[in-house]
Design an enzyme around this catalytic site. Sequence first.
Site, PDB file in Angstrom:
ATOM      1  CG  ASP A 140      40.387  19.007 -25.679  1.00 13.71           C
ATOM      2  OD1 ASP A 140      39.545  18.420 -26.384  1.00 13.71           O
ATOM      3  OD2 ASP A 140      41.313  18.408 -25.099  1.00 13.71           O
ATOM      4  CG  HIS A 183      47.586  19.637 -22.220  1.00 14.07           C
ATOM      5  ND1 HIS A 183      47.503  18.275 -22.449  1.00 14.07           N
ATOM      6  CD2 HIS A 183      46.301  20.048 -22.026  1.00 14.07           C
ATOM      7  CE1 HIS A 183      46.239  17.897 -22.398  1.00 14.07           C
ATOM      8  NE2 HIS A 183      45.483  18.950 -22.140  1.00 14.07           N
ATOM      9  CG  ASP A 283      43.187  14.906 -19.105  1.00 11.78           C
ATOM     10  OD1 ASP A 283      42.315  14.098 -19.463  1.00 11.78           O
ATOM     11  OD2 ASP A 283      43.806  15.641 -19.900  1.00 11.78           O
ATOM     12  CD  GLU A 325      41.941  10.233 -19.528  1.00 14.35           C
ATOM     13  OE1 GLU A 325      41.303   9.982 -20.565  1.00 14.35           O
ATOM     14  OE2 GLU A 325      42.995  10.894 -19.529  1.00 14.35           O
TER      15      GLU A 325
END
Length: 649
Positions: A140, A183, A283, A325
Amino acid sequence: MYDYLLHQKIKSALLKFRVGKEEDDLSFYSRLIANASTIKSLYDELYRQHPAAVPQFDLLIETLTSAHKKRKPALKKTDAIKAEKGNWFLSNEITGMSLYVDQFCGNLTNLGEKLDYFDTLGVNFLHLMPLFESPAGESDGGYAVADFRKINPRFGTLDDLIVVQQKMSTAGMYLMTDIVLNHTSRLQEWAMKAKEGDKHYQDYFYMFDDRTMPDIFEQTMPDIFPETAAGNFTYVPECHKWVMTVFHNYQWDLNFSNPAVLVEMLDIVLFYANLGVDVLRIDAPAFIWKEPGTTCQNLPKAHTLLRLLKQCVQVASPGMALLGEAIVAPKEIMQYFGTGNFVAKECDFAYNATQMALQWDALATGDTRVMLAAQHELLKKPYGTSWLTYTRCHDDIGLGYDDYMIQQAGFDPYQHRKFLKDFYSGNTPGSTATGALFSVNPKTQDARISGTLASLCGLEKAIANNNENEISTAINRIIVMQAASFFIGGLPMLFYGDEVGYTNDYSYLSNPAKSYDNRWMHRPIIDWDKNSKAEVEGTIEHRIFSATQQMISLRKKLPVLADYSNLTWLSPYNIHVAGFLRQVEDNRLFCFFNFKNEVMYVDWQVVKEKGNPPVMLYDHWNKKDYIVGRDKEYLIVEPYSFCLLEAVK
């Protein structure tokens, strides 16, 4: 308020790590004592009922103390310098660039040799996109982290990053990196142990024996990537459990309702701080707290968790700022700066994604009314915090402003958004843009937009048509878009390649690990022969690079452009021109941006309405003097151009 037990915990940690009477130790002790009660209160708000609350809090205090002892003297000195400046990150002298190291120059060693390039441009702040180890084929873009403390070998090593940071520090540059809190990769150590059946590590994630709880969660949780990753849970056959995977099935969501997860991730946050990171980009903070019966986004305890992290960072590494973010609606984004007793005490930065999208709206329509309708929300940002302002980043462009803002401008929200999506994907007659829709929701037709700044501004089509007039117009669009984000207030962030006009890079289509994600079209592989054309007068690269240089230089020259929360929007005497005032005491800078491909006329009355009417103005961009005219006389603004008018009399 004195808390005997809390202070005993602090005393125990200080003795364990031999924190003594040196000046920096005393400063740390002062910060810890000053913040300890708040840290404990926030921690208790999250974990008071958890059976492991007490031992994990003890470990949290030890983690702060250990991080302080490991912090290098040079970084402690920098902390003190930043503290003396106060809110150092609000400065008009900082301009950033975001980049993928491998796409930009191959590896970290090469990046260390490219610092002169940034100096020539005027950039002194680098956001290095995710560097830490992630699995090939399911990374990702680096946001599926397999090892939070190991640099991905394709970039180099941790020592290479440290060398780059030291070179940057010597050159007066700042560093931003990412922390992926929400995550991990399914191949990360904790996930692998959970997969093997280790109950301790299974509790680090949201893991369930059957579909009962997943189905309850799914009733209220939206899909983030409906095209490629429908649903929010994935079955793990190795342990016969379902695990929450909000983004992709290879990214396992961390369970922050377990205090052990908080302490583990805090230790990693402070590890990054001690590498010399100046700004840590958190993030996806909107997702870090989950509760059934909710969307699992923007929950109150997510903010509590961020405030707790901020307090801890202030104690152990006070020179590091935090960026949240959170790409959310305008009302929601304000929450990430902190509310109530925590105003300006949560995240120091947030992305001004709303303003970014509004600029793309104005460019497509030639109309600034939707932009103006949103400003009452954006102006609520508290003093002491700042925006990252940008026209383009690594991500897609969402149209996340509210329907009422579009309606207030006189448009139908559904049709207006459809027009924007069609315009930027090149599906509207007369569109100059070359982009693509990303993550189309088949149920709602909601979608976001991919494409480089240059391609969305028409440069790709203009070059294909070999039409110099179209090329010049596209370059003007690029420059006015960058100018609006440079001078509106905040820390302007370029995306690599935009400084020389890179158009869409379609090479990603031949890479199976990237071909499914069209956002890679605006993440180019840098061709340094192309970049060298920035030195050749008259080339497209030179025209864009030199204009960007000038904007950065002007911003550094004008202290009024620091983020003092000193932005006032001006009356829209012309709906095609956005105008605002930046003012500090008697210093006034009137800024106007024409988003239409026509000459525009703005009544001079607009500069007379804010305080003592100026008589003379100097345009720093066009290097031109103006005598302010009478009413019904006009400031003339060229197509896709802008003015920076300083009141001199």
